[in-house]
Design a protein around this motif. Structure first.
Motif, PDB file in Angstrom:
ATOM      1  N   LYS A 153      -6.785 -44.677  -3.152  1.00  0.00           N
ATOM      2  CA  LYS A 153      -5.435 -44.188  -2.863  1.00  0.00           C
ATOM      3  C   LYS A 153      -5.142 -42.844  -3.519  1.00  0.00           C
ATOM      4  O   LYS A 153      -4.149 -42.202  -3.218  1.00  0.00           O
ATOM      5  N   ALA A 154      -5.993 -42.449  -4.482  1.00  0.00           N
ATOM      6  CA  ALA A 154      -5.700 -41.233  -5.252  1.00  0.00           C
ATOM      7  C   ALA A 154      -6.840 -40.233  -5.144  1.00  0.00           C
ATOM      8  O   ALA A 154      -7.977 -40.583  -4.844  1.00  0.00           O
ATOM      9  N   THR A 155      -6.507 -38.983  -5.400  1.00  0.00           N
ATOM     10  CA  THR A 155      -7.527 -37.937  -5.412  1.00  0.00           C
ATOM     11  C   THR A 155      -7.129 -36.896  -6.459  1.00  0.00           C
ATOM     12  O   THR A 155      -6.141 -37.073  -7.176  1.00  0.00           O
ATOM     13  N   SER A 156      -7.923 -35.855  -6.571  1.00  0.00           N
ATOM     14  CA  SER A 156      -7.564 -34.772  -7.487  1.00  0.00           C
ATOM     15  C   SER A 156      -7.768 -33.448  -6.743  1.00  0.00           C
ATOM     16  O   SER A 156      -8.431 -33.401  -5.708  1.00  0.00           O
ATOM     17  N   LEU A 157      -7.211 -32.387  -7.301  1.00  0.00           N
ATOM     18  CA  LEU A 157      -7.366 -31.076  -6.668  1.00  0.00           C
ATOM     19  C   LEU A 157      -8.844 -30.693  -6.619  1.00  0.00           C
ATOM     20  O   LEU A 157      -9.334 -30.169  -5.626  1.00  0.00           O
ATOM     21  N   LYS A 158      -9.566 -31.024  -7.702  1.00  0.00           N
ATOM     22  CA  LYS A 158     -10.994 -30.679  -7.742  1.00  0.00           C
ATOM     23  C   LYS A 158     -11.789 -31.444  -6.679  1.00  0.00           C
ATOM     24  O   LYS A 158     -12.645 -30.870  -6.007  1.00  0.00           O
ATOM     25  N   VAL A 159     -11.496 -32.732  -6.540  1.00  0.00           N
ATOM     26  CA  VAL A 159     -12.187 -33.520  -5.512  1.00  0.00           C
ATOM     27  C   VAL A 159     -11.926 -32.915  -4.134  1.00  0.00           C
ATOM     28  O   VAL A 159     -12.824 -32.785  -3.306  1.00  0.00           O
ATOM     29  N   GLN A 160     -10.695 -32.485  -3.885  1.00  0.00           N
ATOM     30  CA  GLN A 160     -10.344 -31.953  -2.569  1.00  0.00           C
ATOM     31  C   GLN A 160     -10.931 -30.558  -2.321  1.00  0.00           C
ATOM     32  O   GLN A 160     -11.314 -30.229  -1.211  1.00  0.00           O
ATOM     33  N   LEU A 161     -10.984 -29.772  -3.396  1.00  0.00           N
ATOM     34  CA  LEU A 161     -11.377 -28.364  -3.230  1.00  0.00           C
ATOM     35  C   LEU A 161     -12.865 -28.145  -3.498  1.00  0.00           C
ATOM     36  O   LEU A 161     -13.452 -27.165  -3.038  1.00  0.00           O
ATOM     37  N   GLY A 162     -13.457 -29.063  -4.251  1.00  0.00           N
ATOM     38  CA  GLY A 162     -14.876 -28.935  -4.563  1.00  0.00           C
ATOM     39  C   GLY A 162     -15.179 -27.958  -5.681  1.00  0.00           C
ATOM     40  O   GLY A 162     -16.308 -27.560  -5.880  1.00  0.00           O
ATOM     41  N   LYS A 163     -14.141 -27.545  -6.404  1.00  0.00           N
ATOM     42  CA  LYS A 163     -14.406 -26.716  -7.592  1.00  0.00           C
ATOM     43  C   LYS A 163     -13.282 -26.853  -8.620  1.00  0.00           C
ATOM     44  O   LYS A 163     -12.181 -27.314  -8.291  1.00  0.00           O
ATOM     45  N   ASP A 164     -13.592 -26.435  -9.849  1.00  0.00           N
ATOM     46  CA  ASP A 164     -12.605 -26.522 -10.926  1.00  0.00           C
ATOM     47  C   ASP A 164     -11.384 -25.654 -10.664  1.00  0.00           C
ATOM     48  O   ASP A 164     -11.521 -24.570 -10.089  1.00  0.00           O
ATOM     49  N   ILE A 165     -10.241 -26.126 -11.115  1.00  0.00           N
ATOM     50  CA  ILE A 165      -9.013 -25.354 -10.962  1.00  0.00           C
ATOM     51  C   ILE A 165      -8.438 -25.095 -12.351  1.00  0.00           C
ATOM     52  O   ILE A 165      -8.485 -25.964 -13.222  1.00  0.00           O
ATOM     53  N   ASN A 166      -7.932 -23.903 -12.551  1.00  0.00           N
ATOM     54  CA  ASN A 166      -7.315 -23.556 -13.819  1.00  0.00           C
ATOM     55  C   ASN A 166      -5.951 -24.259 -13.918  1.00  0.00           C
ATOM     56  O   ASN A 166      -5.035 -23.962 -13.166  1.00  0.00           O
ATOM     57  N   ARG A 167      -5.865 -25.194 -14.865  1.00  0.00           N
ATOM     58  CA  ARG A 167      -4.623 -25.980 -14.974  1.00  0.00           C
ATOM     59  C   ARG A 167      -3.432 -25.096 -15.331  1.00  0.00           C
ATOM     60  O   ARG A 167      -2.306 -25.355 -14.918  1.00  0.00           O
TER      61      ARG A 167
END
Ligand code: BTN
Length: 253
Positions: A153-167
């Motif tokens: 039911k959940a995801t993260s920005l990294k899972v969706q984008l395929g790369k690290d994101i600067n918080r």
């Protein structure tokens, strides 16, 4: 490169390495704070979600922040702050990552139907007077290993984008986008821009949903978000109803 450029929101920031819950801490100091103070932590050991749930808050992976607000509003209007925050977070995620974030009324941000952000608004108030509100925002940013019980039911920005994101970029965008929506609301009491965003980016409008309230599950169709931020629904027997974003949650059918 993107800093904070606000006048009131986040002019004071309290940063923790670890804390039980940024919302709980915010509530414990709110009386002595000005409007706009932000509490942020690298991890939470007692992160809280709605309806008494836990909020998984692993170190360094997500955003765990709370905003203390003292608008002169009636307690009945408290849930409007959740709508303002949802609109700000949705826009912030789109701006920083380009991902198609949607708002699952009243308080979740989803991407491809999976939750990336939850909002927990808590209030201290008397009959007609709000002392303060704490708007807690939790975003799954660089999480790769989501707990089993929420994995589908959940995801993260990294899972969706395929790369690290600067918080930090995401935090700054949330704060910068929150302030003008909040200012509009405290200045003239309307939510025009907020509701426009909530409608445009809605994940539920026009869809069949299941409303969970206490132990009851009711099927309905989401037909409108009102100018006040309420969800207008139609039950299967044709009756219409207006839902306030209190202790309800909805899911797709
Ligand atoms: C939900 O979807 O149930 C709401 C989750 C809210 C989580 C955030 S993280 C920062 C703040 N502190 C908390 O303990 N909870 C909120």
């Amino acid at each position: 490169q993107s800093g904070i450029n606000t006048h009131k929101i986040a002019t004071g920031i309290i940063h923790f390495d670890t804390v039980d819950s940024t919302n709980s801490y915010a509530k414990s100091i709110a009386e002595g704070q000005q409007t706009g103070t932000v509490i942020i932590s690298e991890e939470q050991v007692g992160g809280r979600g709605r309806m008494g749930r836990q909020w998984s808050s692993p170190r360094g992976e997500g955003i765990f922040m709370s905003i203390i607000l003292k608008p002169k509003i009636s307690p009945l209007e408290g849930s409007k702050l959740t709508q303002i925050a949802a609109a700000a977070v949705c826009q912030a995620i789109r701006k920083v990552t380009g991902l198609e974030a949607k708002i699952k009324w009243p308080n979740d941000i989803v991407i491809e139907g999976k939750k990336v952000c939850g909002i927990l608004t808590e209030m201290s108030a008397e009959l007609n007077e709000v002392h303060y509100l704490v708007v807690g925002i939790g975003v799954n940013v660089n999480n790769t290993d989501l707990p089993d019980e929420i994995k589908d039911k959940a995801t993260s920005l990294k899972v969706q984008l395929g790369k690290d994101i600067n918080r930090r970029d995401v935090v700054c965008a949330i704060i910068n986008l929150f302030e003008p929506l909040y200012d509009d609301f405290v200045q003239d009491g309307t939510l025009e821009k907020t509701i426009e965003i909530c409608r445009k980016e809605s994940a539920v409008l026009g869809k069949s949903i299941i409303i969970l309230q206490k132990d009851m599950e009711v099927k309905a169709k989401a037909i409108e978000i009102t100018n006040e931020g309420l969800l207008k629904v139609q039950y299967e027997d044709g009756r219409e109803d207006m839902i306030i974003s209190g202790e309800v949650s909805i899911r797709g059918e």
